[in-house]
Design an enzyme around this catalytic site. Sequence first.
Site, PDB file in Angstrom:
ATOM      1  N   ASN A  13      11.085  -5.222  -7.184  1.00 60.24           N
ATOM      2  CA  ASN A  13      11.354  -3.882  -7.367  1.00 60.24           C
ATOM      3  C   ASN A  13      11.765  -3.658  -5.734  1.00 60.24           C
ATOM      4  OD1 ASN A  13      11.338  -1.113  -7.532  1.00 60.24           O
ATOM      5  ND2 ASN A  13       9.135  -0.996  -7.867  1.00 60.24           N
ATOM      6  N   LYS A  15      12.902  -0.924  -4.860  1.00 58.66           N
ATOM      7  CA  LYS A  15      12.897   0.646  -4.682  1.00 58.66           C
ATOM      8  C   LYS A  15      14.015   1.300  -3.946  1.00 58.66           C
ATOM      9  CE  LYS A  15       7.823  -0.449  -4.518  1.00 58.66           C
ATOM     10  NZ  LYS A  15       6.313  -0.056  -4.211  1.00 58.66           N
ATOM     11  N   HIS A 105       6.489   3.702 -13.305  1.00 58.63           N
ATOM     12  CA  HIS A 105       5.953   3.357 -11.908  1.00 58.63           C
ATOM     13  C   HIS A 105       5.157   4.389 -11.275  1.00 58.63           C
ATOM     14  CE1 HIS A 105       5.723   1.944  -7.754  1.00 58.63           C
ATOM     15  NE2 HIS A 105       5.916   0.632  -8.394  1.00 58.63           N
ATOM     16  N   GLU A 107       4.978   5.611  -8.500  1.00 63.58           N
ATOM     17  CA  GLU A 107       5.746   6.368  -7.604  1.00 63.58           C
ATOM     18  C   GLU A 107       6.580   7.549  -8.603  1.00 63.58           C
ATOM     19  OE1 GLU A 107       7.744   3.233  -5.392  1.00 63.58           O
ATOM     20  OE2 GLU A 107       5.923   2.516  -4.619  1.00 63.58           O
ATOM     21  N   GLU A 178      -0.501  -2.399 -11.962  1.00 65.18           N
ATOM     22  CA  GLU A 178      -0.260  -2.066 -10.484  1.00 65.18           C
ATOM     23  C   GLU A 178      -1.358  -1.122  -9.898  1.00 65.18           C
ATOM     24  OE1 GLU A 178       4.053  -3.168  -9.190  1.00 65.18           O
ATOM     25  OE2 GLU A 178       3.926  -0.966  -9.746  1.00 65.18           O
ATOM     26  N   GLY A 184       2.044  -1.501  -1.647  1.00 60.31           N
ATOM     27  CA  GLY A 184       2.507  -1.279  -0.272  1.00 60.31           C
ATOM     28  C   GLY A 184       1.461  -1.093   0.782  1.00 60.31           C
ATOM     29  N   SER A 222       1.051  -5.588  -3.660  1.00 57.51           N
ATOM     30  CA  SER A 222       1.099  -6.527  -2.300  1.00 57.51           C
ATOM     31  C   SER A 222       1.051  -8.101  -2.769  1.00 57.51           C
ATOM     32  CB  SER A 222      -0.117  -5.995  -1.451  1.00 57.51           C
ATOM     33  OG  SER A 222       0.136  -4.688  -0.946  1.00 57.51           O
TER      34      SER A 222
END
Length: 263
Positions: A13, A15, A105, A107, A178, A184, A222
Amino acid sequence: MSASTIKPWVVGNWKMNPVQAETTQLVAGILDQLSASDALAACHVGVAPIALSLMTVKQQLAEKSHEIAVVAQDLSVKAGTGAFTGEVSAELLKDAGIDHVLIGHSERREMFGDSVEVLKQKLVNALAAGLKIIYCVGETLAQRESGQANDVVMQQVKDIADCVSDLQWQQQVVIAYEPIWAIGTGKTASPEDAQAMHANIRQGLSVLTSAASQVAILYGGSVKPENAEALAACPDINGALVGGASLNADSFCAIVHAFAASK
Ligand code: PGA
């Protein structure tokens, strides 16, 4: 219930990264390492570039490999075509030969207002257009620390369950667990904690669909070459959704090799 016969997935991904010249280099690096390797027979591999690069990445990959999937990071709540400025529908992705899409996701949920209703509509559109979906779920640190992680994650799976048939679970939907606190941050869930959550998801899925043992459940947060092997060894972890480490061809391909070798 084990699902160790599921062919694993490793999806990068990207991003909102990188610029065009780096994208070309990244794809070339991935092709150098994977196009002649047995890993692609053992592991589904995908990359999710920015929308602007979907077609150029697809073309660059097709010169050497038709096995690496190009994955859209998002799609519109609107279906078909029409006066919806700035939007790209499931049908338009499919029409362009993009067969995979991320939905849910964290985000998008946290920063762009993708509510459960919005996510369900996107999912319904993607299913109807024949796209394969990587549906992301995961809890916050506060939810984990207060013992709510299992319930929160299962609720996110249940949110879409009434929109997905058994056949669609078998053929069109992959789940990516996730934990938000691991995205991250460099903090990965331990393989034991990740496996426990994946087993919990699979158990919960078995109440929702007869296809539960066939649904791939990826781990994200991660993932890097250093932890990929231990995660890949867990029976209910059927792959990885990789953010930061997927922006480097060496580390991404090392993760692919770890999953390809483990199953
Ligand atoms: P990360 O991102 O690997 O950089 O933690 C994973 C993701 O958000 O999909």
